[in-house]
Write an enzyme that holds these catalytic residues in place. Structure first.
Site: not given
Ligand code: NAP
Length: 247
Positions: A142, A155, A157, A159
């Protein structure tokens, strides 16, 4: 299609960025394993959508934070598919708080899922990829892990840890040309950013040279590139998908 015959595991693929990655990899011909933690229906919907479009997909429940559950998941995958070509470590959570209010459990939960989860899956994937003498791992970091973000010491830390992990594993596996890269998204429209208060979302947007949040598909395209042979001479890199935020 770029990924015909490949087997890909995407963690946290029931929603958001992971879902878009699963759909993109499947559209390029990969058989995609959709991992989820709690959102079973959503994960099954992703698989059904991929299958309706003529792709290959299955779902598997497992918390990446649980080392024993991950071991069982990886064993099941190798026993069913006989190989694993692509691992996308996407599962992630936030538990934001300012440092004076940050609870021990909030810090630990985020590290357990976002960083230790990557260790758990990568350890088993690396073993299989070394056997195959081929494979590609893409870790979702991230912009917070690169630039830091107030309220996200846990978070950021986790990433930043993912970036160090990526570069170290890339060096460990390079002699077999098993590639390990990271993608660092900026603000992307998903449930995770939906939770942001209006003022934080506006403040976030104002830091992005493009002046907008990104879309999950824009991250998925970058992941698909790094996972494919198009990136055959690229390892240990962090590709920013952030509308210029981190340049
Ligand atoms: P999201 O919409 O909240 O979706 C999170 C996903 O992670 C869901 O499918 C959830 O599954 C799964 N998950 C959470 N805890 C888990 C666990 N212990 N084991 C297996 N699966 C788990 O998040 P997102 O925005 O798509 O983010 C996806 C990735 O991109 C993350 O690593 C996040 O840190 C990174 N990221 C996001 C952004 C942003 O702006 N959105 C920016 C930078 C980086 P369930 O639904 O089954 O719980």
């Amino acid at each position: 299609m770029k990924l015909e015959g490949k087997v890909a595991l995407v963690t946290g693929a029931s929603r958001g960025i992971g879902r878009a990655i699963a759909e993109e990899l499947a559209a390029e011909g990969a058989a995609v394993i959709i991992n989820y933690n709690g959102s079973r229906e959503a994960a099954e919907e992703v698989a059904a959508k991929i299958q309706e479009a003529g792709g290959k997909a299955s779902v598997i429940q497992c918390s990446v934070a649980d080392p024993e559950a991950v071991e069982a998941m990886m064993k099941q995958i190798v026993s069913e598919y006989k190989r694993l070509d692509i691992l996308v470590n996407n599962a992630g959570i936030t538990k934001d708080n300012l440092i004076l209010k940050m609870k021990e459990e909030e810090f630990e939960a985020v590290l357990d899922t976002n960083l230790k989860g990557v260790f758990h899956t990568s350890k088993h994937a690396a073993r299989q990829m070394l056997r195959q003498k081929a494979g590609s791992i893409v870790n979702i970091s991230s912009i917070s892990g690169v630039m830091g973000n107030a309220g996200q010491t846990n978070y950021a830390a986790s990433k930043a840890g993912v970036i160090g992990f990526t570069k170290s594993l890339a060096r460990e596996l390079a002699s077999r040309e098993i590639r390990v890269n990271a993608v660092a998204p900026g603000f992307i429209e998903t449930d995770m950013t939906e939770k942001l208060p209006e003022s934080a979302a506006e403040a976030g947007k104002s830091q992005v040279p493009f002046g907008r949040f990104g879309k999950a598909q824009e991250v998925a395209k970058a992941v698909c590139f790094l996972a494919s042979a198009d990136a055959s001479y690229i390892t240990g890199q962090v590709l920013h998908v952030d509308g210029g935020m981190g340049m």
